[in-house]
Design a protein around this motif. Structure first.
Motif, PDB file in Angstrom:
ATOM      1  N   PRO A   1      31.743  27.876  61.040  1.00 14.01           N
ATOM      2  CA  PRO A   1      32.424  26.582  61.207  1.00 14.01           C
ATOM      3  C   PRO A   1      31.491  25.388  61.013  1.00 14.01           C
ATOM      4  O   PRO A   1      31.931  24.338  60.538  1.00 14.01           O
ATOM      5  CB  PRO A   1      32.953  26.645  62.646  1.00 14.01           C
ATOM      6  N   LEU A   2      30.212  25.534  61.356  1.00 13.78           N
ATOM      7  CA  LEU A   2      29.277  24.423  61.184  1.00 13.78           C
ATOM      8  C   LEU A   2      29.128  24.070  59.707  1.00 13.78           C
ATOM      9  O   LEU A   2      29.180  22.894  59.322  1.00 13.78           O
ATOM     10  CB  LEU A   2      27.914  24.788  61.780  1.00 13.78           C
ATOM     11  N   ASN A   3      28.973  25.089  58.864  1.00 14.22           N
ATOM     12  CA  ASN A   3      28.777  24.839  57.435  1.00 14.22           C
ATOM     13  C   ASN A   3      30.061  24.423  56.729  1.00 14.22           C
ATOM     14  O   ASN A   3      30.019  23.719  55.722  1.00 14.22           O
ATOM     15  CB  ASN A   3      28.176  26.079  56.764  1.00 14.22           C
ATOM     16  N   SER A   4      31.193  24.851  57.266  1.00 14.23           N
ATOM     17  CA  SER A   4      32.454  24.429  56.655  1.00 14.23           C
ATOM     18  C   SER A   4      32.775  22.982  57.000  1.00 14.23           C
ATOM     19  O   SER A   4      33.500  22.305  56.259  1.00 14.23           O
ATOM     20  CB  SER A   4      33.596  25.337  57.117  1.00 14.23           C
ATOM     21  N   SER A   5      32.227  22.473  58.124  1.00 11.75           N
ATOM     22  CA  SER A   5      32.545  21.105  58.543  1.00 11.75           C
ATOM     23  C   SER A   5      31.473  20.092  58.131  1.00 11.75           C
ATOM     24  O   SER A   5      31.800  18.948  57.814  1.00 11.75           O
ATOM     25  CB  SER A   5      32.758  21.052  60.064  1.00 11.75           C
ATOM     26  N   MET A   6      30.200  20.486  58.123  1.00 14.94           N
ATOM     27  CA  MET A   6      29.136  19.548  57.733  1.00 14.94           C
ATOM     28  C   MET A   6      29.321  19.028  56.315  1.00 14.94           C
ATOM     29  O   MET A   6      28.988  17.888  56.008  1.00 14.94           O
ATOM     30  CB  MET A   6      27.760  20.220  57.831  1.00 14.94           C
ATOM     31  N   ILE A   7      29.852  19.894  55.442  1.00 13.63           N
ATOM     32  CA  ILE A   7      29.954  19.539  54.023  1.00 13.63           C
ATOM     33  C   ILE A   7      30.881  18.353  53.799  1.00 13.63           C
ATOM     34  O   ILE A   7      30.785  17.667  52.763  1.00 13.63           O
ATOM     35  CB  ILE A   7      30.434  20.766  53.207  1.00 13.63           C
ATOM     36  N   SER A   8      31.786  18.070  54.754  1.00 11.87           N
ATOM     37  CA  SER A   8      32.738  16.975  54.564  1.00 11.87           C
ATOM     38  C   SER A   8      32.028  15.633  54.396  1.00 11.87           C
ATOM     39  O   SER A   8      32.499  14.760  53.660  1.00 11.87           O
ATOM     40  CB  SER A   8      33.712  16.901  55.743  1.00 11.87           C
ATOM     41  N   ILE A   9      30.883  15.463  55.063  1.00  9.87           N
ATOM     42  CA  ILE A   9      30.132  14.213  54.964  1.00  9.87           C
ATOM     43  C   ILE A   9      29.317  14.157  53.672  1.00  9.87           C
ATOM     44  O   ILE A   9      28.986  13.075  53.180  1.00  9.87           O
ATOM     45  CB  ILE A   9      29.197  14.053  56.188  1.00  9.87           C
ATOM     46  N   ALA A  10      29.002  15.326  53.108  1.00 10.50           N
ATOM     47  CA  ALA A  10      28.137  15.374  51.923  1.00 10.50           C
ATOM     48  C   ALA A  10      28.899  15.292  50.605  1.00 10.50           C
ATOM     49  O   ALA A  10      28.275  15.232  49.542  1.00 10.50           O
ATOM     50  CB  ALA A  10      27.302  16.657  51.951  1.00 10.50           C
ATOM     51  N   ILE A  11      30.233  15.304  50.653  1.00  6.88           N
ATOM     52  CA  ILE A  11      31.026  15.318  49.417  1.00  6.88           C
ATOM     53  C   ILE A  11      30.692  14.126  48.522  1.00  6.88           C
ATOM     54  O   ILE A  11      30.445  14.270  47.315  1.00  6.88           O
ATOM     55  CB  ILE A  11      32.541  15.332  49.750  1.00  6.88           C
ATOM     56  N   ALA A  12      30.681  12.931  49.110  1.00 12.34           N
ATOM     57  CA  ALA A  12      30.408  11.728  48.310  1.00 12.34           C
ATOM     58  C   ALA A  12      29.017  11.768  47.699  1.00 12.34           C
ATOM     59  O   ALA A  12      28.820  11.385  46.534  1.00 12.34           O
ATOM     60  CB  ALA A  12      30.571  10.480  49.187  1.00 12.34           C
ATOM     61  N   ARG A  13      28.020  12.236  48.468  1.00  7.71           N
ATOM     62  CA  ARG A  13      26.651  12.307  47.947  1.00  7.71           C
ATOM     63  C   ARG A  13      26.552  13.312  46.802  1.00  7.71           C
ATOM     64  O   ARG A  13      25.889  13.043  45.790  1.00  7.71           O
ATOM     65  CB  ARG A  13      25.700  12.706  49.087  1.00  7.71           C
ATOM     66  N   LEU A  14      27.213  14.455  46.941  1.00  3.85           N
ATOM     67  CA  LEU A  14      27.183  15.466  45.878  1.00  3.85           C
ATOM     68  C   LEU A  14      27.882  14.964  44.618  1.00  3.85           C
ATOM     69  O   LEU A  14      27.482  15.309  43.501  1.00  3.85           O
ATOM     70  CB  LEU A  14      27.830  16.760  46.373  1.00  3.85           C
ATOM     71  N   GLN A  15      28.933  14.167  44.787  1.00  8.00           N
ATOM     72  CA  GLN A  15      29.580  13.568  43.617  1.00  8.00           C
ATOM     73  C   GLN A  15      28.590  12.729  42.812  1.00  8.00           C
ATOM     74  O   GLN A  15      28.540  12.821  41.577  1.00  8.00           O
ATOM     75  CB  GLN A  15      30.736  12.660  44.060  1.00  8.00           C
ATOM     76  N   ASN A  16      27.784  11.932  43.506  1.00  9.51           N
ATOM     77  CA  ASN A  16      26.811  11.083  42.820  1.00  9.51           C
ATOM     78  C   ASN A  16      25.668  11.886  42.225  1.00  9.51           C
ATOM     79  O   ASN A  16      25.218  11.611  41.107  1.00  9.51           O
ATOM     80  CB  ASN A  16      26.254  10.041  43.805  1.00  9.51           C
ATOM     81  N   VAL A  17      25.200  12.897  42.957  1.00 14.27           N
ATOM     82  CA  VAL A  17      24.056  13.688  42.493  1.00 14.27           C
ATOM     83  C   VAL A  17      24.402  14.459  41.224  1.00 14.27           C
ATOM     84  O   VAL A  17      23.619  14.495  40.262  1.00 14.27           O
ATOM     85  CB  VAL A  17      23.583  14.649  43.604  1.00 14.27           C
ATOM     86  N   TYR A  18      25.584  15.085  41.207  1.00 17.80           N
ATOM     87  CA  TYR A  18      25.965  15.946  40.080  1.00 17.80           C
ATOM     88  C   TYR A  18      26.922  15.257  39.106  1.00 17.80           C
ATOM     89  O   TYR A  18      27.403  15.901  38.167  1.00 17.80           O
ATOM     90  CB  TYR A  18      26.588  17.241  40.606  1.00 17.80           C
ATOM     91  N   HIS A  19      27.213  13.965  39.335  1.00 22.22           N
ATOM     92  CA  HIS A  19      28.068  13.172  38.432  1.00 22.22           C
ATOM     93  C   HIS A  19      29.430  13.836  38.221  1.00 22.22           C
ATOM     94  O   HIS A  19      29.854  14.108  37.093  1.00 22.22           O
ATOM     95  CB  HIS A  19      27.366  12.962  37.078  1.00 22.22           C
ATOM     96  N   LEU A  20      30.094  14.106  39.342  1.00 20.14           N
ATOM     97  CA  LEU A  20      31.391  14.780  39.318  1.00 20.14           C
ATOM     98  C   LEU A  20      32.461  13.855  39.885  1.00 20.14           C
ATOM     99  O   LEU A  20      32.165  12.927  40.648  1.00 20.14           O
ATOM    100  CB  LEU A  20      31.341  16.056  40.163  1.00 20.14           C
ATOM    101  N   ASP A  21      33.727  14.110  39.505  1.00 20.68           N
ATOM    102  CA  ASP A  21      34.816  13.432  40.186  1.00 20.68           C
ATOM    103  C   ASP A  21      35.172  14.236  41.441  1.00 20.68           C
ATOM    104  O   ASP A  21      34.616  15.312  41.681  1.00 20.68           O
ATOM    105  CB  ASP A  21      36.032  13.268  39.268  1.00 20.68           C
ATOM    106  N   PHE A  22      36.102  13.699  42.239  1.00 23.19           N
ATOM    107  CA  PHE A  22      36.431  14.373  43.488  1.00 23.19           C
ATOM    108  C   PHE A  22      37.027  15.758  43.232  1.00 23.19           C
ATOM    109  O   PHE A  22      36.779  16.704  43.981  1.00 23.19           O
ATOM    110  CB  PHE A  22      37.408  13.530  44.318  1.00 23.19           C
ATOM    111  N   THR A  23      37.799  15.884  42.168  1.00 25.39           N
ATOM    112  CA  THR A  23      38.422  17.164  41.836  1.00 25.39           C
ATOM    113  C   THR A  23      37.367  18.223  41.574  1.00 25.39           C
ATOM    114  O   THR A  23      37.472  19.359  42.045  1.00 25.39           O
ATOM    115  CB  THR A  23      39.324  17.021  40.598  1.00 25.39           C
ATOM    116  N   GLY A  24      36.318  17.853  40.837  1.00 23.20           N
ATOM    117  CA  GLY A  24      35.259  18.816  40.531  1.00 23.20           C
ATOM    118  C   GLY A  24      34.447  19.197  41.743  1.00 23.20           C
ATOM    119  O   GLY A  24      34.162  20.386  41.976  1.00 23.20           O
ATOM    120  N   VAL A  25      34.069  18.191  42.542  1.00 24.30           N
ATOM    121  CA  VAL A  25      33.215  18.479  43.692  1.00 24.30           C
ATOM    122  C   VAL A  25      33.976  19.244  44.773  1.00 24.30           C
ATOM    123  O   VAL A  25      33.362  19.895  45.627  1.00 24.30           O
ATOM    124  CB  VAL A  25      32.628  17.167  44.261  1.00 24.30           C
TER     125      VAL A  25
END
Length: 461
Positions: A20-44
């Protein structure tokens, strides 16, 4: 409870909280991963899909594997697997490799969740109910504070920290588990002599493959069409292939003797079917908000990861506060009144989202988060009670497995929902549409809970 039992409980708790920790922590990192990997929300969003699909498959499989190979071995193997995945994920050369390590991490953490409760139930005989409730706190508490921890880690370090933070938990759990979990008894001769073919039939590999590939193909077809902005032949082909494979999965599960998901149970027990449908809808609502709000706050309102984590903490804290209150209420009045109030809270929370506009104070989102948090606390207890009410005593193990599958299907569908509604770039308009859809689903849950409550009262009279 003696000292050894306490340390065993801590060892298992440190292990089971990782899922549960890893399934919930990622919610805050979605926006950062979008910028790092140049993805839209659908891809990330595949970082979410991959984890839940792998968990939905791995947990029942590892539960069966523990009967053959031993629960201690499965638990320790899960810790090692999680350690390797957490170490390698930040070194991923591409987003595709990050998904691979995320899947491996999901499988590893699922091994511990699948056998953790059984280890405690078998080896802690004194005050067993209290021990199991403590383990539940590890699970629910990790999910509740995950976004806050993720926000702190991203504020002071960067997204790799949400993987590295697992390492001290894994190390502590492994050292304690090695010393406190008793060695597995020698498996029965029937288990040791089981051929690979029989083992594959036991875990229903054809059903797993049809379910996984069909679901992934359907998601690819839907999300790629949304991402590209038009429907192509490839989108249609992928979507239709997914539907055909899922139809084949249903046909296979109804015929096989050891199904991955025992669908025949639904036809035999209609009340159980309704409980699982409601639970799936509840998880669609909760996790659509859980993953949608952080992206809205960071990409639309430009709130930092740290402050997003603090705001999201209201969701988890309200859930933790409501759970013990729900326990006493459900004991006195049954699950339906609590489920009815839960549906009303979610309706209010969704309506609040609809009223938000770009000039609304950022902190006002906490009103919706608090409403959904309280409803989640009520649901976590009331849905479990409704499951036991509708499930035959001799099938509690099977129905609990189906119940968890409904949870994961709800989380997967929630990710699909926010991927389609919020599109390639979250916006205030997309977030408002998400609120409207969530309000419709919440009103449906209110109607179902009211109808079942009324029918229950008529039966009692």
């Amino acid at each position: 409870m003696d000292v050894r039992s306490r340390w065993l409980l801590i060892a298992v708790g440190f292990g089971v909280l990782l899922n549960p920790l890893n399934s919930s922590m990622i919610s805050i990192a979605i926006a950062r991963l979008q910028n790092v990997y140049h993805l839209d929300f659908t891809g990330v969003s595949w970082i979410i899909f991959s984890f839940y699909i792998a968990s939905a498959v791995a947990q029942p499989v590892m539960g069966k594997a523990s009967d053959l190979f031993g629960r201690r071995k499965i638990f320790l193997t899960g810790l090692v697997t999680t350690f390797v995945a957490s170490l390698l994920a930040p070194l991923s050369p591409s987003f595709g490799w990050l998904i691979v390590f995320r899947i491996v991490q999901s499988v590893g953490t699922s091994m511990m969740v699948a056998v953790g409760m059984a280890i405690v139930r078998i080896h802690i005989t004194e005050k067993q109910a209290a021990a199991l409730s403590v383990l539940s706190i590890f699970l629910s508490g990790a999910a509740a504070i995950g976004p806050f921890i993720g926000g702190v880690l991203l504020h002071w370090w960067d997204w790799p920290a949400i993987f590295y933070v697992n390492i001290p938990f894994v190390a502590a759990s492994f050292l304690l588990s090695w010393r406190t979990i008793p060695k597995d008894k020698a498996p029965a001769s029937a288990a040791t002599n089981m051929s690979i073919r029989k083992w594959l039939a036991l875990i229903d590999v054809p059903g797993i493959v049809l379910f996984t590939v069909g679901l992934v193909a359907l998601l690819v077809g839907l999300l790629s069409a949304k991402s590209s902005g038009h429907v192509s032949f490839i989108n249609v082909f992928a979507g239709l292939t997914g539907l055909v494979l899922l139809a084949a999965f249903v046909r296979h599960e109804l015929k096989t003797t050891a199904p991955f998901i025992p669908l025949r149970t639904f036809a035999k027990y209609p009340a159980l079917t309704w409980v699982n449908v409601e639970f799936m809808l509840v998880n669609i609502l909760y996790y659509a908000l859980f993953f949608g709000v952080p992206s809205y706050l960071q990409l639309v309102r430009h709130v930092s990861e740290f402050h997003t984590g603090i705001l999201m903490l209201s969701l988890g804290l309200c859930s933790l506060v409501a759970s013990p209150i729900a326990g006493r209420w459900v004991d006195q009045s049954g699950p339906r009144p609590a489920l009815l109030v839960s549906g009303m809270l979610m309706t209010f929370g969704a309506l609040w989202i609809v009223t938000l506009h770009p000039a609304s104070p950022v902190a006002s989102v906490c009103v919706a988060l608090a409403a959904f948090g309280m409803s989640n606390g009520l649901n976590s207890v009331a849905m479990q009670a409704a499951l036991f009410q509708s499930s035959p005593k001799e099938m509690v193990g099977v129905t609990s497995g189906i119940f968890n599958t409904s949870r994961y299907l709800g989380t997967i569908l929630s990710s699909l929902l926010i991927g389609i509604v919020m599109g390639d770039q979250p916006s205030s308009g997309g977030f408002r549409w998400l609120g409207i859809i969530l309000m419709v689903i919440a009103l449906s849950l209110v109607f179902m809970s009211w109808r079942h409550r009324e029918s229950g009262q008529l039966q009692e009279s």
